[in-house]
Write an enzyme that holds these catalytic residues in place. Structure first.
Site, short mmCIF file in Angstrom:
data_model
loop_
_atom_site.label_atom_id
_atom_site.label_comp_id
_atom_site.label_asym_id
_atom_site.label_seq_id
_atom_site.Cartn_x
_atom_site.Cartn_y
_atom_site.Cartn_z
N GLY A 78 -4.11 -18.09 -5.40
CA GLY A 78 -3.72 -17.34 -6.59
C GLY A 78 -2.59 -16.36 -6.32
O GLY A 78 -2.43 -15.86 -5.21
N ARG A 142 -3.40 -24.72 -4.56
CA ARG A 142 -4.70 -24.51 -3.93
C ARG A 142 -5.13 -25.70 -3.05
O ARG A 142 -6.31 -25.81 -2.73
CB ARG A 142 -5.75 -24.20 -4.99
CG ARG A 142 -5.49 -22.89 -5.73
CD ARG A 142 -6.64 -22.52 -6.64
NE ARG A 142 -6.40 -21.28 -7.36
CZ ARG A 142 -6.67 -20.06 -6.89
NH1 ARG A 142 -7.18 -19.93 -5.69
NH2 ARG A 142 -6.44 -18.98 -7.61
N ASP A 173 -9.50 -17.80 2.57
CA ASP A 173 -9.60 -19.24 2.78
C ASP A 173 -8.29 -19.83 3.28
O ASP A 173 -8.28 -20.70 4.16
CB ASP A 173 -10.04 -19.94 1.49
CG ASP A 173 -11.50 -19.70 1.17
OD1 ASP A 173 -12.34 -19.84 2.09
OD2 ASP A 173 -11.82 -19.34 0.03
N LYS A 199 -3.07 -11.87 1.72
CA LYS A 199 -2.85 -11.75 0.29
C LYS A 199 -4.14 -11.91 -0.48
O LYS A 199 -4.92 -12.82 -0.19
CB LYS A 199 -1.85 -12.82 -0.18
CG LYS A 199 -1.67 -12.90 -1.68
CD LYS A 199 -1.93 -14.25 -2.30
CE LYS A 199 -3.18 -14.93 -1.91
NZ LYS A 199 -3.62 -16.03 -2.82
N THR A 200 -4.43 -11.06 -1.43
CA THR A 200 -5.40 -11.27 -2.50
C THR A 200 -5.55 -9.97 -3.28
O THR A 200 -5.73 -8.91 -2.69
CB THR A 200 -6.80 -11.72 -2.01
OG1 THR A 200 -7.70 -11.72 -3.13
CG2 THR A 200 -7.38 -10.84 -0.94
N ASP A 202 -8.00 -9.25 -4.94
CA ASP A 202 -9.41 -8.86 -4.92
C ASP A 202 -9.72 -7.79 -3.89
O ASP A 202 -10.76 -7.13 -3.97
CB ASP A 202 -10.29 -10.08 -4.63
CG ASP A 202 -10.33 -11.05 -5.80
OD1 ASP A 202 -9.73 -10.75 -6.85
OD2 ASP A 202 -10.94 -12.12 -5.66
#
Length: 548
Positions: A78, A142, A173, A199-200, A202
């Site tokens: 994402g 993805r 992941d 990266k994220t 979240d």
């Protein structure tokens, strides 16, 4: 390409970087490492890349001629604000090593590597994307790099382009896949280094060496602006309770950070729900009690922040979902052949008694959402579960019961929201613009140092940029074994909200007051120009964690 007035000005912004990266650098190796858990098993799986030392880069007075390097870069998973600056930092770092170095971007994520779809990223292309949001410079995807066939197919194009280093920009992941790829290429002496970048939005890819994942700062500021706007509307109309779901399926970092920035009446922290073994009924009672208490003060309005992955943290729901995941992994073909109208009964009859009873008690819409197609890891797609609507409806029903019993006299009307994609491609804040550029530049230093199986690390970022510490850590250091598709596999352990940490403690000590009182904060939009205390501040989470 048409660009806005803001983008024209942002193109002029020069990201701040650690002083160690200004000029020649030398590599300082620390102590050797081990995985966060399951050490013997992880070591056996990664014999060529396990246990390597933590690295720090320092200034060097040594000047030496360095050969040109061809490198590849992949955006995986994402989107997160700042990805373009990671690529810009990587590009500038490679050019600083040798002006003849070249950078190739693989199109639409890891699939571009496997399918041999790529483009060379030249200075004129890079310059168009500096300090911009999104991943549209090369796109993301993805596709999981998991099989020998994929690795070998990718190696074909890497050799064709004479690429000796591959940088994978992604979350836990994606970086797990980067580690597996690094191990494979090392095992066959392919001559290709693999470096990861954290990266994220979240915020769940972090540890002592990686203070935060990029994009978290910008996304939380975007969400907090909109939450603040809603709270101002809420306090103006004084007739709605707003239930706001926020991204973060595996951890509640975004919800917690937004609560610290905006002071909502209620914020549910998934990790606390799990720690206290709370039920869905407990959560509903908690929210309804605060609604009732505010109604007693004449305030029939408020805000509730809900983490996206809440249902997976409710212990009883977690057990149900775990059994569903395993069951559907084994029986997916049979399940898909059953009529939709009969799928609910089929599941009820196949589960253990406790989980069968819980599943049968759920509203039909939620039960159906729990059996929708799994994600790439075989897990329920929690973003499809409308938790905000579920809680709003259940609280409404609870208050109706209390009103009938004479325990509640207020009015209750709701609005529901889900803030997710709105924050993923925002123009990066100054913090993310600086941090991401430094991460990319550090990745070029890891390449120059001949490292593989490392993730780029920049820390001490609450201090002025000249005191930032750039380096790298072995990806195996962050790994453990987790159950995926019914099997145990090596993965990077997600960082959850620490209930003993300073950010949660700050939230917890103030929440009772903010529940009953209208203590809203309205952060406003991200500011790119102006005083440093307005424009360059990192998240409240990071400031509290780094406070000495």
């Amino acid at each position: 390409m048409s660009i806005s007035a803001l983008q024209k000005e942002r193109a002029k912004y020069t990201p701040k970087v650690p002083s160690a990266l200004k000029g020649n650098v030398k590599t300082i190796e620390g102590s050797y490492t081990q995985s966060i858990a399951d050490q013997e098993e992880i070591k056996k799986m990664f014999p060529n890349t396990y246990g390597m030392p933590v690295i720090v880069f320092e200034k060097s007075s040594e000047h030496k001629s360095i050969p040109a390097v061809n490198a590849g870069v992949i955006l995986s998973g994402g989107q997160a604000p700042g990805g373009h600056n990671v690529i810009a930092g990587l590009f500038d770092g490679l050019k600083s090593i040798n002006k003849d170095s070249r950078l190739y971007g693989f199109i639409l994520g890891p699939g571009g590597l496997v399918n041999h779809e790529y483009m060379e990223l030249t200075a004129d292309i890079i310059d168009e994307y500096r300090n911009t949001g999104g991943f549209d410079i090369i796109g993301s995807g993805r596709t999981k790099l998991e099989t020998k066939e994929q690795f070998d197919k990718g190696l074909e194009i890497l050799r064709q382009l004479n690429i000796s280093a591959l940088v994978i920009i992604g979350g836990d992941d994606s970086n797990t896949n980067a580690c597996i790829l690094a191990e494979y290429y090392k095992s066959i002496d392919a001559g290709v280094q693999v470096i990861g970048c954290p990266k994220t939005i979240d915020g769940d890819l972090k540890n002592e060496q990686i203070e935060t994942s990029f994009g978290f700062d910008t996304a939380c500021k975007v969400y907090s602006e909109v939450i603040g706007n809603i709270q101002r509307d809420c306090n103006s109309a004084r007739k709605y309770w707003h239930f706001i779901k926020l991204m973060g399926r595996s951890a509640s970092h975004i919800a917690l950070e937004c609560a610290l920035q905006t002071h909502p009446n209620i914020c549910i922290i998934s990790e606390e729900v799990e720690s206290k073994n709370q039920t869905l009924e407990d959560i509903v009672n908690y929210i309804a009690t605060i609604v009732s208490q505010r109604a007693d003060e004449g305030n029939n309005f408020g805000t509730v922040l809900i983490p996206e992955g809440l249902v997976e943290f409710i212990p009883a729901m977690k057990r149900l979902i775990a059994e569903l995941n395993d069951f559907l992994a084994r029986n997916e073909t049979e399940f898909r052949m059953i009529k939709k109208s009969e799928q609910r009964s089929y599941i009820i009859n196949k589960l253990t008694k406790e989980n069968s009873e819980l599943y049968a008690s759920l509203p039909e819409t939620v039960a159906r959402q729990l059996t929708l197609d799994r994600d790439a890891h075989g897990n329920v797609q929690v973003s499809l579960i409308e938790t905000e609507k579920l809680l709003a409806e259940m609280v409404e029903n609870k208050l109706a019961e209390w009103k009938a019993a004479g325990k509640y006299k207020g009015k209750f009307s709701t609005q529901v929201h889900f803030f997710g994609y709105e924050g993923r491609c925002a123009a990066p804040s100054n913090y993310d613009a600086d941090y991401c550029y430094s991460i990319g530049y550090t990745a070029s230093c890891l390449i120059n140092a001949g490292k593989t199986g490392y993730i780029s690390s920049v820390r001490n970022t609450t201090q002025p940029s000249d005191k930032w510490i750039a380096g790298g850590i072995p990806i195996t250091m962050m790994m453990n074994l987790e159950r995926r598709h019914g099997e145990f596999k090596p993965v990077i352990r997600k960082a959850l909200v620490d209930l003993k940490g300073a950010p949660f403690k700050e939230f917890a000590v103030n929440r009772d007051f903010r529940a009953i009182n209208t203590d809203y904060v309205y952060p406003g939009p991200i500011q790119y120009f102006g005083p440093a205390e307005v424009c360059d501040q990192p998240t409240v989470t990071l400031q509290l964690e780094q406070r000495k």
